[in-house]
Design an enzyme around this catalytic site. Structure first.
Site, PDB file in Angstrom:
ATOM      1  N   GLY A   1       0.713  -0.899   0.303  1.00 15.96           N
ATOM      2  CA  GLY A   1       0.060  -0.039  -0.138  1.00 15.96           C
ATOM      3  C   GLY A   1       0.802   1.484  -0.016  1.00 15.96           C
TER       4      GLY A   1
ATOM      5  N   GLN B   1       2.585   9.606   1.146  1.00 13.79           N
ATOM      6  CA  GLN B   1       3.933   9.080   1.454  1.00 13.79           C
ATOM      7  C   GLN B   1       4.856   9.648   0.307  1.00 13.79           C
ATOM      8  OE1 GLN B   1       1.972   5.200   2.401  1.00 13.79           O
ATOM      9  NE2 GLN B   1       4.123   4.922   3.316  1.00 13.79           N
TER      10      GLN B   1
ATOM     11  N   CYS C   1       6.322   0.241   7.574  1.00 13.77           N
ATOM     12  CA  CYS C   1       5.788   1.378   6.800  1.00 13.77           C
ATOM     13  C   CYS C   1       6.722   1.935   6.111  1.00 13.77           C
ATOM     14  CB  CYS C   1       5.295   2.529   7.690  1.00 13.77           C
ATOM     15  SG  CYS C   1       4.491   4.080   6.744  1.00 13.77           S
ATOM     16  N   LEU C   2       6.619   2.018   4.591  1.00 11.30           N
ATOM     17  CA  LEU C   2       7.520   2.431   3.855  1.00 11.30           C
ATOM     18  C   LEU C   2       8.396   4.152   4.263  1.00 11.30           C
ATOM     19  CD1 LEU C   2       6.112   1.246   0.294  1.00 11.30           C
ATOM     20  CD2 LEU C   2       7.733   0.219   1.767  1.00 11.30           C
TER      21      LEU C   2
ATOM     22  N   HIS D   1      -4.383   0.865   7.734  1.00 12.42           N
ATOM     23  CA  HIS D   1      -3.004   1.623   7.431  1.00 12.42           C
ATOM     24  C   HIS D   1      -2.908   2.804   6.761  1.00 12.42           C
ATOM     25  CE1 HIS D   1       1.329   1.332   8.198  1.00 12.42           C
ATOM     26  NE2 HIS D   1       1.135   1.695   6.918  1.00 12.42           N
ATOM     27  N   GLU D   2      -3.282   2.529   5.487  1.00  8.94           N
ATOM     28  CA  GLU D   2      -3.289   3.719   4.160  1.00  8.94           C
ATOM     29  C   GLU D   2      -4.077   4.737   4.565  1.00  8.94           C
ATOM     30  OE1 GLU D   2      -0.712   3.484   2.628  1.00  8.94           O
ATOM     31  OE2 GLU D   2      -0.030   1.392   3.219  1.00  8.94           O
TER      32      GLU D   2
ATOM     33  N   HIS E   1      -2.701   7.375   7.099  1.00 12.92           N
ATOM     34  CA  HIS E   1      -1.915   8.404   6.538  1.00 12.92           C
ATOM     35  C   HIS E   1      -2.613   9.484   5.976  1.00 12.92           C
ATOM     36  CE1 HIS E   1       2.024   6.497   6.212  1.00 12.92           C
ATOM     37  NE2 HIS E   1       1.473   5.363   5.874  1.00 12.92           N
TER      38      HIS E   1
END
Length: 185
Positions: free
Chosen positions: A45, A50, A98-99, A140-141, A144
């Site tokens: 994701g 991000q 997380c990226l 999760h996304e 953000h």
């Protein structure tokens, strides 16, 4: 085109994102770039903040995990202006990463079922329910888009243990196996 991933400490990751309209410039190209960026970083994701954009959009593709969870067979989506309407089911804890926070993985407790409304790339409206891992990825996304990171779900004690690592990420003192952009102040 692969976009640099914004690292922890950048203010864009802490903003609540506004909705966009059909006239958002180069939206389909942006979505393609976000998928390419996500695949390059081996994520499932990626939210617009991000990649440095304060807009209400995220992409997700968990089809790679369909062997383990058949519900994920067709789980590749771009969600525009999503709104979680309901969170139900039991709270289940699972390790997340997380990226934008490379090198840190922590257990996060989330409801196992959600109902979400969103638009796709053709501006078709959807009102859908997801369970299990798909619900976790979406939550999760979605976080953000509201300026929330997975580490915010950790206990105060865990946050203290993570403080040094998070400070290093915020200072750009991190190596990631994908292209990153150090935090802007």
């Amino acid at each position: 085109m692969i976009l640099p991933i914004t690292l922890y400490g950048d203010p864009v990751l802490r903003k609540v994102t506004p909705e966009i309209d059909k006239d958002y410039p180069n939206l389909n190209e942006l979505i393609e770039n976000m998928f390419e960026t996500m695949y390059n970083a081996e994520g499932v994701g990626l939210a617009a903040p991000q990649v440095g954009l304060n807009i209400r959009l995220f992409v997700a593709d968990a089809t790679i995990l369909a062997d383990e969870d058949p519900q994920l067979k067709d789980f590749k989506k771009a969600l525009i202006n999503p709104q979680i309407i309901e969170r139900t089911g039991v709270e289940e804890s699972m390790e997340e990463g997380c990226l934008s926070v490379p090198g840190i993985r922590e257990d996060v407790s989330r409801p196992t079922k959600i109902r979400i409304q969103y638009y796709d790339t053709d501006w078709n409206f959807y009102d859908e329910t997801y369970e299990g891992f798909a619900a976790r990825v979406i939550q999760h996304e979605y976080d953000h888009l509201d300026g929330i990171l997975f580490v915010d779900h950790c206990s105060t004690l865990r946050k203290r243990f993570l403080k040094g690592k998070l400070t290093n990420i915020a200072k750009g003192k991190i190596r990631a196996p994908y292209q990153v952009r150090p935090p802007r102040k």
